[in-house]
Design a protein around this motif. Structure first.
Motif, PDB file in Angstrom:
ATOM      1  N   VAL A 143       0.869  -1.217  -0.021  1.00 30.93           N
ATOM      2  CA  VAL A 143      -0.016  -0.054   0.023  1.00 30.93           C
ATOM      3  C   VAL A 143       0.972   1.346  -0.003  1.00 30.93           C
ATOM      4  O   VAL A 143       0.563   2.297  -0.411  1.00 30.93           O
ATOM      5  CB  VAL A 143      -0.946  -0.152   1.214  1.00 30.93           C
ATOM      6  CG1 VAL A 143      -1.723   1.278   1.296  1.00 30.93           C
ATOM      7  CG2 VAL A 143      -1.845  -1.109   1.080  1.00 30.93           C
ATOM      8  N   GLY A 144       1.997   1.296   0.508  1.00 30.36           N
ATOM      9  CA  GLY A 144       2.852   2.277   0.753  1.00 30.36           C
ATOM     10  C   GLY A 144       3.908   2.540  -0.422  1.00 30.36           C
ATOM     11  O   GLY A 144       4.551   3.462  -0.364  1.00 30.36           O
ATOM     12  N   MET A 145       3.816   1.673  -1.307  1.00 25.26           N
ATOM     13  CA  MET A 145       4.714   1.506  -2.427  1.00 25.26           C
ATOM     14  C   MET A 145       4.239   2.488  -3.475  1.00 25.26           C
ATOM     15  O   MET A 145       2.954   2.816  -3.371  1.00 25.26           O
ATOM     16  CB  MET A 145       4.970  -0.025  -3.282  1.00 25.26           C
ATOM     17  CG  MET A 145       5.586  -0.674  -2.166  1.00 25.26           C
ATOM     18  SD  MET A 145       5.787  -2.486  -2.893  1.00 25.26           S
ATOM     19  CE  MET A 145       6.482  -2.271  -4.460  1.00 25.26           C
ATOM     20  N   SER A 146       5.205   2.885  -4.421  1.00 21.58           N
ATOM     21  CA  SER A 146       4.473   3.785  -5.350  1.00 21.58           C
ATOM     22  C   SER A 146       4.082   3.063  -6.536  1.00 21.58           C
ATOM     23  O   SER A 146       3.843   3.614  -7.701  1.00 21.58           O
ATOM     24  CB  SER A 146       5.878   4.809  -5.891  1.00 21.58           C
ATOM     25  OG  SER A 146       6.940   4.023  -6.416  1.00 21.58           O
ATOM     26  N   LEU A 147       3.997   1.726  -6.337  1.00 23.79           N
ATOM     27  CA  LEU A 147       3.601   0.701  -7.469  1.00 23.79           C
ATOM     28  C   LEU A 147       2.139   1.026  -7.963  1.00 23.79           C
ATOM     29  O   LEU A 147       1.307   1.272  -7.196  1.00 23.79           O
ATOM     30  CB  LEU A 147       4.105  -0.673  -7.066  1.00 23.79           C
ATOM     31  CG  LEU A 147       3.700  -1.494  -8.161  1.00 23.79           C
ATOM     32  CD1 LEU A 147       4.664  -1.545  -9.331  1.00 23.79           C
ATOM     33  CD2 LEU A 147       3.973  -2.994  -7.576  1.00 23.79           C
ATOM     34  N   LYS A 148       2.197   1.140  -9.118  1.00 20.61           N
ATOM     35  CA  LYS A 148       0.396   1.364  -9.545  1.00 20.61           C
ATOM     36  C   LYS A 148       0.095   0.585 -10.669  1.00 20.61           C
ATOM     37  O   LYS A 148       0.941  -0.283 -11.232  1.00 20.61           O
ATOM     38  CB  LYS A 148       0.122   2.644 -10.467  1.00 20.61           C
ATOM     39  CG  LYS A 148       0.608   4.160  -9.335  1.00 20.61           C
ATOM     40  CD  LYS A 148       0.693   5.219 -10.133  1.00 20.61           C
ATOM     41  CE  LYS A 148       1.790   5.561 -11.054  1.00 20.61           C
ATOM     42  NZ  LYS A 148       2.943   5.438 -10.845  1.00 20.61           N
ATOM     43  N   ARG A 149      -1.127   0.387 -10.702  1.00 19.32           N
ATOM     44  CA  ARG A 149      -1.755  -0.500 -12.099  1.00 19.32           C
ATOM     45  C   ARG A 149      -0.963  -0.290 -13.233  1.00 19.32           C
ATOM     46  O   ARG A 149      -0.662  -1.467 -13.873  1.00 19.32           O
ATOM     47  CB  ARG A 149      -3.105  -0.331 -12.280  1.00 19.32           C
ATOM     48  CG  ARG A 149      -3.661  -1.300 -13.115  1.00 19.32           C
ATOM     49  CD  ARG A 149      -5.351  -0.692 -13.568  1.00 19.32           C
ATOM     50  NE  ARG A 149      -5.779  -1.465 -14.356  1.00 19.32           N
ATOM     51  CZ  ARG A 149      -6.320  -2.751 -14.256  1.00 19.32           C
ATOM     52  NH1 ARG A 149      -6.662  -2.996 -13.004  1.00 19.32           N
ATOM     53  NH2 ARG A 149      -7.105  -3.415 -15.238  1.00 19.32           N
ATOM     54  N   GLY A 150      -0.712   0.870 -13.702  1.00 20.13           N
ATOM     55  CA  GLY A 150       0.019   0.946 -15.000  1.00 20.13           C
ATOM     56  C   GLY A 150       1.487   0.640 -14.950  1.00 20.13           C
ATOM     57  O   GLY A 150       1.940   0.524 -16.033  1.00 20.13           O
ATOM     58  N   ASP A 151       1.966   0.265 -13.895  1.00 15.08           N
ATOM     59  CA  ASP A 151       3.317  -0.245 -13.752  1.00 15.08           C
ATOM     60  C   ASP A 151       3.473  -1.946 -14.318  1.00 15.08           C
ATOM     61  O   ASP A 151       4.735  -2.241 -14.608  1.00 15.08           O
ATOM     62  CB  ASP A 151       3.642  -0.196 -12.391  1.00 15.08           C
ATOM     63  CG  ASP A 151       4.155   1.173 -11.908  1.00 15.08           C
ATOM     64  OD1 ASP A 151       4.436   2.271 -12.711  1.00 15.08           O
ATOM     65  OD2 ASP A 151       3.965   1.512 -10.718  1.00 15.08           O
TER      66      ASP A 151
END
Length: 90
Positions: free
Chosen positions: A31-39
């Motif tokens: 949740v705290g990661m900058s990872l997004k669906r678009g990654d």
């Protein structure tokens, strides 16, 4: 700002998802990661990741059964390839 994460390889994406499914603390850390669906380069993996985040936000336990149930309830289990995909990742 956290560094950008580039996966764009099925094994890298699957390894990340396996960690989120199998490691008890990993989903809350995601949740705290900058990872997004678009990654995610692969739509199936993006759907799995989104589902894991939804479960985390609800405080649900992340495991294969819960993930498959949630994917099925949102009509995403069949489009990603069914239960076999989840069991092969986890």
């Amino acid at each position: 700002m956290p560094p950008s994460i580039e996966l764009a390889h099925p094994r890298a994406e699957n390894a990340l998802l396996a960690c989120l499914i199998n490691e008890r603390m990993a989903p809350s850390m995601a949740v705290g990661m900058s990872l997004k669906r678009g990654d995610f380069a692969y739509e199936a993996n993006a759907l799995i990741y989104d589902t894991i985040l939804r479960l985390v936000e609800r405080g649900a336990l992340i495991d294969e059964a819960t993930l498959m149930s949630e994917l099925d309830a949102s009509n995403h289990l069949a489009p990603i390839g069914g239960e076999e995909v989840i069991t092969s990742i986890a």
